[in-house]
Structure formats: C-alpha cells, structure tokens
Design an enzyme around this catalytic site. Sequence first.
Site, PDB file in Angstrom:
ATOM      1  N   ASN A   8       0.864  -1.186   0.000  1.00  0.00           N
ATOM      2  CA  ASN A   8       0.000   0.000   0.000  1.00  0.00           C
ATOM      3  C   ASN A   8       0.899   1.235   0.000  1.00  0.00           C
ATOM      4  O   ASN A   8       1.490   1.573   1.020  1.00  0.00           O
ATOM      5  CB  ASN A   8      -0.880  -0.038   1.267  1.00  0.00           C
ATOM      6  CG  ASN A   8      -1.676   1.233   1.469  1.00  0.00           C
ATOM      7  OD1 ASN A   8      -1.813   2.052   0.551  1.00  0.00           O
ATOM      8  ND2 ASN A   8      -2.207   1.415   2.674  1.00  0.00           N
ATOM      9  N   TRP A   9       0.975   1.874  -1.160  1.00  0.00           N
ATOM     10  CA  TRP A   9       1.883   3.035  -1.285  1.00  0.00           C
ATOM     11  C   TRP A   9       1.340   4.277  -0.577  1.00  0.00           C
ATOM     12  O   TRP A   9       2.044   5.259  -0.434  1.00  0.00           O
ATOM     13  CB  TRP A   9       2.108   3.376  -2.752  1.00  0.00           C
ATOM     14  CG  TRP A   9       2.906   2.357  -3.518  1.00  0.00           C
ATOM     15  CD1 TRP A   9       3.412   1.178  -3.057  1.00  0.00           C
ATOM     16  CD2 TRP A   9       3.295   2.439  -4.899  1.00  0.00           C
ATOM     17  NE1 TRP A   9       4.096   0.535  -4.046  1.00  0.00           N
ATOM     18  CE2 TRP A   9       4.032   1.285  -5.195  1.00  0.00           C
ATOM     19  CE3 TRP A   9       3.083   3.387  -5.902  1.00  0.00           C
ATOM     20  CZ2 TRP A   9       4.569   1.049  -6.468  1.00  0.00           C
ATOM     21  CZ3 TRP A   9       3.611   3.152  -7.171  1.00  0.00           C
ATOM     22  CH2 TRP A   9       4.347   1.991  -7.444  1.00  0.00           C
ATOM     23  N   LYS A  10       0.076   4.254  -0.236  1.00  0.00           N
ATOM     24  CA  LYS A  10      -0.596   5.440   0.345  1.00  0.00           C
ATOM     25  C   LYS A  10      -0.383   6.647  -0.589  1.00  0.00           C
ATOM     26  O   LYS A  10      -0.330   6.465  -1.798  1.00  0.00           O
ATOM     27  CB  LYS A  10      -0.075   5.704   1.759  1.00  0.00           C
ATOM     28  CG  LYS A  10      -0.084   4.446   2.622  1.00  0.00           C
ATOM     29  CD  LYS A  10       0.142   4.711   4.065  1.00  0.00           C
ATOM     30  CE  LYS A  10       0.238   3.388   4.797  1.00  0.00           C
ATOM     31  NZ  LYS A  10       0.243   3.535   6.239  1.00  0.00           N
ATOM     32  N   HIS A  92      -9.281   0.680   5.626  1.00  0.00           N
ATOM     33  CA  HIS A  92      -7.937   0.913   6.177  1.00  0.00           C
ATOM     34  C   HIS A  92      -8.076   1.878   7.355  1.00  0.00           C
ATOM     35  O   HIS A  92      -8.900   2.800   7.323  1.00  0.00           O
ATOM     36  CB  HIS A  92      -7.019   1.497   5.099  1.00  0.00           C
ATOM     37  CG  HIS A  92      -5.594   1.563   5.546  1.00  0.00           C
ATOM     38  ND1 HIS A  92      -5.141   2.552   6.379  1.00  0.00           N
ATOM     39  CD2 HIS A  92      -4.542   0.740   5.320  1.00  0.00           C
ATOM     40  CE1 HIS A  92      -3.851   2.334   6.634  1.00  0.00           C
ATOM     41  NE2 HIS A  92      -3.468   1.239   6.005  1.00  0.00           N
ATOM     42  N   GLU A  94      -6.498   4.349   8.288  1.00  0.00           N
ATOM     43  CA  GLU A  94      -6.389   5.788   7.972  1.00  0.00           C
ATOM     44  C   GLU A  94      -7.693   6.307   7.384  1.00  0.00           C
ATOM     45  O   GLU A  94      -8.062   7.466   7.601  1.00  0.00           O
ATOM     46  CB  GLU A  94      -5.197   6.015   7.025  1.00  0.00           C
ATOM     47  CG  GLU A  94      -3.884   5.887   7.778  1.00  0.00           C
ATOM     48  CD  GLU A  94      -2.701   5.403   6.951  1.00  0.00           C
ATOM     49  OE1 GLU A  94      -2.749   5.494   5.708  1.00  0.00           O
ATOM     50  OE2 GLU A  94      -1.732   4.923   7.567  1.00  0.00           O
ATOM     51  N   GLU A 164      -4.662  -5.300  11.141  1.00  0.00           N
ATOM     52  CA  GLU A 164      -3.678  -4.224  11.228  1.00  0.00           C
ATOM     53  C   GLU A 164      -3.871  -3.456  12.538  1.00  0.00           C
ATOM     54  O   GLU A 164      -4.664  -2.508  12.598  1.00  0.00           O
ATOM     55  CB  GLU A 164      -3.859  -3.261  10.058  1.00  0.00           C
ATOM     56  CG  GLU A 164      -3.615  -3.891   8.707  1.00  0.00           C
ATOM     57  CD  GLU A 164      -3.078  -2.867   7.726  1.00  0.00           C
ATOM     58  OE1 GLU A 164      -1.952  -3.024   7.285  1.00  0.00           O
ATOM     59  OE2 GLU A 164      -3.799  -1.890   7.436  1.00  0.00           O
ATOM     60  N   GLY A 170       2.996   2.070  10.729  1.00  0.00           N
ATOM     61  CA  GLY A 170       3.905   3.200  10.519  1.00  0.00           C
ATOM     62  C   GLY A 170       4.695   3.596  11.746  1.00  0.00           C
ATOM     63  O   GLY A 170       5.295   4.665  11.785  1.00  0.00           O
ATOM     64  N   SER A 209       4.101  -2.298  10.219  1.00  0.00           N
ATOM     65  CA  SER A 209       5.570  -2.236  10.280  1.00  0.00           C
ATOM     66  C   SER A 209       6.256  -3.527   9.844  1.00  0.00           C
ATOM     67  O   SER A 209       7.275  -3.920  10.417  1.00  0.00           O
ATOM     68  CB  SER A 209       6.028  -1.810  11.688  1.00  0.00           C
ATOM     69  OG  SER A 209       5.553  -0.504  11.975  1.00  0.00           O
ATOM     70  N   GLY A 230       2.974  -1.152   4.275  1.00  0.00           N
ATOM     71  CA  GLY A 230       2.926   0.270   3.944  1.00  0.00           C
ATOM     72  C   GLY A 230       4.325   0.761   3.588  1.00  0.00           C
ATOM     73  O   GLY A 230       4.800   0.596   2.468  1.00  0.00           O
ATOM     74  N   GLY A 231       5.009   1.332   4.575  1.00  0.00           N
ATOM     75  CA  GLY A 231       6.309   1.970   4.357  1.00  0.00           C
ATOM     76  C   GLY A 231       7.305   1.139   3.555  1.00  0.00           C
ATOM     77  O   GLY A 231       7.928   1.649   2.613  1.00  0.00           O
TER      78      GLY A 231
HETATM   79  C1  PEP Z   1      -0.515   0.030   6.341  1.00  0.00           C
HETATM   80  O1  PEP Z   1      -0.686   1.233   6.248  1.00  0.00           O
HETATM   81  O2  PEP Z   1      -1.379  -0.754   5.934  1.00  0.00           O
HETATM   82  C2  PEP Z   1       0.713  -0.444   6.959  1.00  0.00           C
HETATM   83  C3  PEP Z   1       0.747  -1.676   7.356  1.00  0.00           C
HETATM   84  O3  PEP Z   1       1.734   0.468   7.086  1.00  0.00           O
HETATM   85  P1  PEP Z   1       3.212   0.176   7.635  1.00  0.00           P
HETATM   86  O4  PEP Z   1       3.699  -1.086   6.970  1.00  0.00           O
HETATM   87  O5  PEP Z   1       4.006   1.362   7.219  1.00  0.00           O
HETATM   88  O6  PEP Z   1       3.111   0.012   9.097  1.00  0.00           O
END
Ligand code: PEP
Length: 249
Positions: A8-10, A92, A94, A164, A170, A209, A230-231
Amino acid sequence: MRSMVAGNWKMNGTRQDATELVTAIAAQEDFQCDVLICPPFVFMQQVSSLIENSHIKLGAQNVDWHIQGAFTGEISVSMVREFGCRYVLTGHSERRTLFDESDDVVATKFKAVIDAGLTPILCVGETLSQRQASETHEVINRQISAVLDHVSSDEFSRGIIAYEPLWAIGTGKTATPDLAAGVHAGIRQFVAEVDCELAENMRILYGGSVNGSNADELMAMEDINGVLVGGASLKSKEFIAICKAAGAN
Ligand code: PEP
C-alpha cells in the site's frame, strides 16, 4: 494456502518513483506468492502498463461505493476495474480515523467491491488503548460483524481480511508473531461461528511495520497468510525481500 504480499503506497511517490519501483519488482522471478500493488489512483494506468505480462496484481487503496454520479473527487469500483485493478482495500485505519469512515460505510464499500466482481481486503484492528483495555477481539469482531450484516457468507468468503493493529502501523512497532497469530486465530474462530469452511479458507493478512527482516517469522505462523505492507512497500529491496519470504512460507 498461497501467501499474499500487498503493498500500500498510500499518498507517496512521483511518476518516476512508481516506474522505478514497479520495474524493479516486476524484473524478479515469480515469487511463488501473490503480489499486489496498491498505488495512488493517478499512477494506476502507469502501473497497470508496467505490470502487464508480469505476476504482479493491481489494487486500489479505496473506492466510493456509489456506482456513478455527482460525487466530486470520488472514484468508483468500475473505474478502477477498467485499469485491471482486481483488489480494493476497504476500511484501512487511515480511512476510518482520518476520513471518518464508519463500520457501516466500510461494509457498504465491501459490498460494492464484491458486486463489481473484485476482491475487497477488509482491514480491521484495535488502537493501543483498546488493546490495553483488553478490547482487541471485541473491536475486531464488531468491525467484521458490520460487514457480515451487509453481505451473505458466500459474498464474505470472496474477500480477504487484514489484521492491522493501529499501534503497529507506521510506528516501527511490529506485533510479535505470537501476538499476531493469536489475533488471527481469534478472527478465524469468530468467522467459524458463521461458517466453518469459510473460516478455514479465509485469507488473513497481517499489517503493521512489516519489513524485510521480520516478514519471514510472521508468515511462518500458521494463521498468517500474508502481509499488508505500507512503508516498506516503497523500497524495492525491502519489498522484494518480503515477497521472497512469502514465497518460502
Ligand atoms: C498500512 O498502512 O497498511 C501499513 C501496514 O503500514 P506500515 O507497513 O508502514 O506500518
């Protein structure tokens, strides 16, 4: 069950970043797992062309649940489907926290994605204070029940769940494999109350993470069928390492 890695590039990156990232991932041998990239909408056409003839699948980070109409700034399921998108993240954290998406809205979106023949990835998870108050399962069960109220168990079975925990997204604080696997087992048990076979075959991803160093031990756990990243999905080396770990599990 075949593992899945969803990136997920956001709201990150430039057109050039997108090309470099996807080109590096697509150049790898088949990872022996399902690999999914969810870029920002404006890069979807570009990513779709770059992954043509590759093993990579395309997903959307969000959609509106209306079919079409006067909804300025929104994107429909049929629009993303035109670009070869086959998966959509729904709920999600966010979206839930920053854009006030209620359980009901998330469920409506889940249904719209199913109706369009695409696969929703339903994100669920608790905040740190909810975990500290031992409310993890209550919160997740409520988020899942809201969707089950909107769709049949057959429709629900066409989706994927992503656990999640908000305190892990993050933050660099990954859930331990035991903790994550325990929650996944709880989710499976809850779904089994509706339908045992559905629960057994339900893909449950972990997100929070995940990186190239911790992906392997997470996916080695029986109830963890892949990861939502994500990241680390923005760094080709990390993302490729995660995909390789998924293929080995
Ligand atoms: C996400 O936003 O779905 C996520 C898991 O982010 P991160 O890997 O950066 O924690």
